[in-house]
Design a protein around this motif. Structure first.
Motif, short mmCIF file in Angstrom:
data_model
loop_
_atom_site.label_atom_id
_atom_site.label_comp_id
_atom_site.label_asym_id
_atom_site.label_seq_id
_atom_site.Cartn_x
_atom_site.Cartn_y
_atom_site.Cartn_z
N GLY A 125 0.80 -1.22 0.00
CA GLY A 125 0.00 0.00 0.00
C GLY A 125 0.82 1.26 0.00
O GLY A 125 0.62 2.16 -0.80
N LYS A 294 -7.37 -7.47 4.22
CA LYS A 294 -8.78 -7.66 3.85
C LYS A 294 -9.70 -7.03 4.89
O LYS A 294 -10.70 -6.39 4.55
CB LYS A 294 -9.09 -9.16 3.70
CG LYS A 294 -8.39 -9.80 2.52
CD LYS A 294 -8.72 -11.28 2.36
CE LYS A 294 -8.01 -11.87 1.15
NZ LYS A 294 -8.31 -13.31 0.97
N HIS A 297 -9.49 -3.18 4.49
CA HIS A 297 -10.22 -2.70 3.30
C HIS A 297 -11.73 -2.84 3.52
O HIS A 297 -12.51 -1.97 3.10
CB HIS A 297 -9.77 -3.49 2.07
CG HIS A 297 -8.31 -3.31 1.76
ND1 HIS A 297 -7.59 -4.20 0.99
CD2 HIS A 297 -7.41 -2.37 2.17
CE1 HIS A 297 -6.33 -3.79 0.92
NE2 HIS A 297 -6.19 -2.69 1.62
N GLU A 300 -12.64 0.09 5.65
CA GLU A 300 -12.64 1.34 4.86
C GLU A 300 -13.90 1.44 4.01
O GLU A 300 -14.50 2.51 3.88
CB GLU A 300 -11.40 1.38 3.96
CG GLU A 300 -11.26 2.69 3.21
CD GLU A 300 -10.01 2.69 2.32
OE1 GLU A 300 -9.77 1.69 1.61
OE2 GLU A 300 -9.29 3.71 2.34
N SER A 301 -14.36 0.30 3.49
CA SER A 301 -15.57 0.30 2.65
C SER A 301 -16.80 0.74 3.44
O SER A 301 -17.77 1.24 2.86
CB SER A 301 -15.80 -1.10 2.08
OG SER A 301 -14.63 -1.58 1.44
N ILE A 322 -1.93 1.54 4.99
CA ILE A 322 -3.36 1.90 4.88
C ILE A 322 -3.61 3.27 5.50
O ILE A 322 -2.84 3.74 6.34
CB ILE A 322 -4.25 0.84 5.59
CG1 ILE A 322 -3.93 0.74 7.07
CG2 ILE A 322 -4.13 -0.51 4.90
CD1 ILE A 322 -4.86 -0.20 7.87
#
Ligand SMILES: O=C(O)[C@H](O)[C@@H](O)[C@@H](O)C(=O)NO
Ligand SMILES: [Mg+2]
Length: 382
Positions: A125, A294, A297, A300-301, A322
């Motif tokens: 990242g 995972k 993310h 974050e979604s 991140i």
């Protein structure tokens, strides 16, 4: 390029950390501990490394599962290799643990970085090159001058702020400490620390992990009055319903799950159930760097932070990769122990922190651990 060998090296090193009957670490007499170094080597002679507890990557685990999945495969096929190992877990009778998957995934990332000549945090990242740290104390104890009273927590907190930490997390008292668990003592420790460091330092509590809903609610309401930043693992994380209930009762962010198994799968359920306000995942606990990403993310979604659990090069790499992680957990810390002392099996610290409270990422290829191979060779248990 193919994976040609996988082996574990068990070695000893000096330590002053001991573990109580509940698995919590505390300062102890000078002693010797064991650790294992997992080495994954390609047919072109390049190797990747990961440290792990000896029992996690013991010979049976490597022979019965890991070599069967990895040998002969391309080392960059991490997702396929990880999925292959997870497939073996169900029938392994609990012998192939998430921590074993984590060690393999970590060593594969280290291998990729060493081959490509890049630090892993950039490969996964590369969001930043330094991360602010919070000081994470050891659990409370009954050691005079240690962490045995609210005032001793307060005194230690002042020292940690003077060292440069810009936030602090208290692990308070837990059994087998004679007076633990204690809602009253937990609140007193938090109040004493808030009084000592002033109103602007972010503070977090990660106390006893098995309070009832009403006990947790009492502590949570006190933390809100003390303007704490988050409340962590205060009840049994196997009761997602209890966390959803508490999160609905309190304004202070609830952080979790930390210790719960289920990797990124269970953490998706917690988000769906509203059981936490901030997700939590650590590389050893969820099966590696890949599943930790995972979880991050996923968070974050949903517009959520994912606060990474624990210290070390792999967790630090994720924090630097991140955006939605505020802090690196540097610890565990205690007045009797010098965290900045380099472990015997490394040449330099994995997480050096400057006077402003920032931990700087190593620019070495791989995970950046400056491994003292000569020491390990000289202290290997053959
Ligand atoms: O429960 C423990 O052993 C410690 O609290 C440990 O997991 C610590 O790293 C933690 O909880 N951090 O959040
Ligand atoms: Mg915790």
């Amino acid at each position: 390029m193919k994976i040609a060998s996988v082996h574990g090296t068990e070695f000893t090193y000096p330590t002053r950390r001991s573990v109580d009957s509940a698995g919590h670490s505390h300062p102890g007499p000078e002693g010797t501990a064991k650790m294992a170094l997992l080495t994954i080597t390609t047919d072109e002679g390049q190797s990747g490394y990961a440290f792990a507890p000896v029992e996690v990557i013991r010979p049976h685990v490597l022979e019965a599962f890991v070599r069967k999945v990895l040998i002969g495969q391309h080392p960059f096929q991490r997702e396929s290799l990880w999925q292959g190992l997870e497939h073996w877990q169900r029938g392994s009778a609990g012998q192939l643990t998430d921590r074993a998957l984590a060690a393999v995934d970590q060593a594969l990332w280290d291998l990729a970085g060493r081959i490509l000549g890049q630090p892993v945090y950039r490969l996964i990242g590369g969001y930043r090159d330094k991360v602010p740290a919070y000081g994470s104390t050891m659990c409370g104890d009954e050691l005079e001058g240690g962490l045995s009273t609210p005032d001793e927590y307060a005194a230690f907190a002042e020292k940690l702020v003077a060292r440069g930490y810009k936030a602090l997390k208290l692990h308070t008292w837990m059994p087998p400490v004679s007076f633990a668990p204690s809602v009253e003592m937990d609140i007193k420790a938090c109040a004493a620390v808030r009084e000592a460091v002033g109103p602007s330092i972010p503070l977090m509590l990660d106390g006893y992990h098995d309070y009832s809903r009403m006990e947790a609610l009492t502590i949570g309401r006190a933390l809100e009055k003390l303007n704490f930043t988050w409340f962590e693992e205060m009840m049994n994380e196997q009761s997602m319903a209890s966390y959803a209930w508490l999160a609905g009762q309190l304004d202070i962010p609830i952080v979790g799950p930390e210790s719960l198994s289920g990797k990124h799968h269970s953490r998706a359920d917690w988000v769906a159930a509203g059981a936490c306000d901030i997700l939590r995942a650590g590389v050893p606990g969820v099966g590696g760097i890949s599943p930790t990403l995972k979880v991050a993310h996923l968070a974050e979604s949903f517009g959520m932070q994912c606060e990474v659990h624990g210290n070390g090069a792999a967790n630090l790499a994720v924090c630097a990769a991140i955006k939605n992680c505020r802090w690196y957990e540097r610890g565990l810390l205690h007045p009797f122990l010098e965290y900045d002392e380099v472990p015997a099996y490394l040449n330099t610290l994995a997480d050096p922190m400057d006077a402003d409270g920032y931990v700087h990422l190593s620019q070495r290829p791989g995970l950046g651990e400056d491994i003292n191979f000569d020491y390990i060779e000289a202290h290997t248990r053959h």
